[in-house]
Design an enzyme around this catalytic site. Structure first.
Site, PDB file in Angstrom:
ATOM      1  N   CYS A  32       0.825  -1.210   0.000  1.00  0.00           N
ATOM      2  CA  CYS A  32       0.000   0.000   0.000  1.00  0.00           C
ATOM      3  C   CYS A  32       0.866   1.269   0.000  1.00  0.00           C
ATOM      4  CB  CYS A  32      -0.995  -0.073   1.156  1.00  0.00           C
ATOM      5  SG  CYS A  32      -2.426   0.949   0.845  1.00  0.00           S
ATOM      6  N   HIS A  50      -3.380  -4.653   1.823  1.00  0.00           N
ATOM      7  CA  HIS A  50      -2.716  -4.960   3.107  1.00  0.00           C
ATOM      8  C   HIS A  50      -2.811  -6.458   3.423  1.00  0.00           C
ATOM      9  CE1 HIS A  50      -2.206  -0.904   5.027  1.00  0.00           C
ATOM     10  NE2 HIS A  50      -3.083  -0.584   4.108  1.00  0.00           N
ATOM     11  N   GLU A  68      -1.155  -7.957   5.694  1.00  0.00           N
ATOM     12  CA  GLU A  68      -0.860  -8.144   7.132  1.00  0.00           C
ATOM     13  C   GLU A  68      -2.091  -7.937   8.006  1.00  0.00           C
ATOM     14  OE1 GLU A  68      -0.470  -5.486   5.500  1.00  0.00           O
ATOM     15  OE2 GLU A  68      -0.813  -3.785   6.821  1.00  0.00           O
TER      16      GLU A  68
HETATM   17  N1  GLN Z   1      -3.417   6.532   0.855  1.00  0.00           N
HETATM   18  C1  GLN Z   1      -2.187   6.241   1.527  1.00  0.00           C
HETATM   19  C2  GLN Z   1      -1.034   7.028   0.910  1.00  0.00           C
HETATM   20  O1  GLN Z   1      -1.230   7.737  -0.031  1.00  0.00           O
HETATM   21  C3  GLN Z   1      -1.875   4.746   1.529  1.00  0.00           C
HETATM   22  C4  GLN Z   1      -2.923   4.022   2.334  1.00  0.00           C
HETATM   23  C5  GLN Z   1      -2.477   2.764   2.983  1.00  0.00           C
HETATM   24  O2  GLN Z   1      -1.274   2.457   3.107  1.00  0.00           O
HETATM   25  N2  GLN Z   1      -3.436   2.027   3.458  1.00  0.00           N
HETATM   26  O3  GLN Z   1       0.047   6.921   1.382  1.00  0.00           O
END
Ligand code: GLN
Length: 246
Positions: free
Chosen positions: A96, A225, A227
């Site tokens: 992410c 994610h 995890e």
């Molecule tokens: N939207 C977040 C970002 O731009 C990432 C979101 C997440 O890691 N769940 O960093």
């Protein structure tokens, strides 16, 4: 927490999880659950150069990419992190926000620019990766997708991929130096609407927008994610293929 430096031996593999912000503790717990044959995993939080130096491999967790980037910058850790992430011999897994940070230097679009906080600049890792932040929507639009991922152990069991303000892959390079393997793609009905084309990033590649798990050599990224899923198979895959290379 102070961790005594223990040199890695072929049996013990030290895997760091960048612990500046975000969901790092969960990755440490998942890595501690793995029992690869012939190896012991030592999972440590990384907040300093000394800790990074102990690592054979690194996880960049989810969280807020702009915050992780600015804390890394302010704490003086940024250049060593970028060097580690760009070294093709070092296994790195970005989830992410971690995937956002593994984009090319000019490969991050979307999201809000917050006054006083430098916009995140991609650290590299996956050649020419361009991502678009928050393309799957805001916190309330978080969702889960039950994905069959053929490369995972026990592949017929769907993996519960959790998307929280997730980034999408805007585009991958046409001719990467090292092949980029696409390990999971969302069904067409879940693929997000393309971001605006009139930005310095240029138009997104519609064929890349639904790709949510890609690997290049020892590097892996997922826009979701793993995890938080209760399922260690993606960590297991990365450790086996990218870290231990088997
Ligand atoms: N939207 C977040 C970002 O731009 C990432 C979101 C997440 O890691 N769940 O960093």
């Amino acid at each position: 927490m102070t961790i005594a430096p223990v040199p890695s031996t072929p049996e013990t593999v030290t895997i760091g999880v960048l612990a500046l912000q975000g969901a790092f503790i969960e990755h440490i717990h998942y890595l501690q659950r793995l029992r690869p044959v012939g190896h012991a995993i030592r999972a440590i939080p990384v907040r300093s150069e000394e800790e990074l130096k102990q690592c054979d491999a690194l996880v960049l967790p989810g969280g807020e990419s702009t915050v992780i980037h600015s804390v890394a910058l302010r704490s003086g850790l940024l250049s060593s992190l970028v060097e580690f992430v760009q070294d093709p011999s070092k296994p790195v897994y970005g989830t992410c926000a971690g995937m956002i940070l593994m984009a090319a230097e000019d490969g991050i679009g979307g999201g809000k620019i917050i006054k006083g906080r430098p916009p995140a600049v991609g650290w590299g890792g996956i050649d020419g990766l361009k991502v678009w932040r928050n393309l799957y929507g805001n916190q309330l639009e978080s969702f889960e997708a039950h994905m069959v991922i053929p490369s995972l152990p026990n592949p017929s069991k769907p993996f519960n991929a959790i998307f929280i303000r997730a980034p999408a892959i805007h585009s991958l390079p046409q001719h990467p130096k090292t092949p980029i393997e696409v390990l999971a793609t969302l069904p067409q009905e879940c693929v997000p609407t393309p971001p605006p084309a009139d930005t310095p990033m240029g138009p997104a590649n519609p064929d890349d927008l639904g790709k949510i798990m890609v690997r290049q050599g020892r590097k892996l990224v997922t826009s979701f994610h793993p995890e938080l899923s209760g399922d260690v198979r993606i960590h297991e895959y990365w450790v086996d293929k990218c870290v231990l290379g088997r």
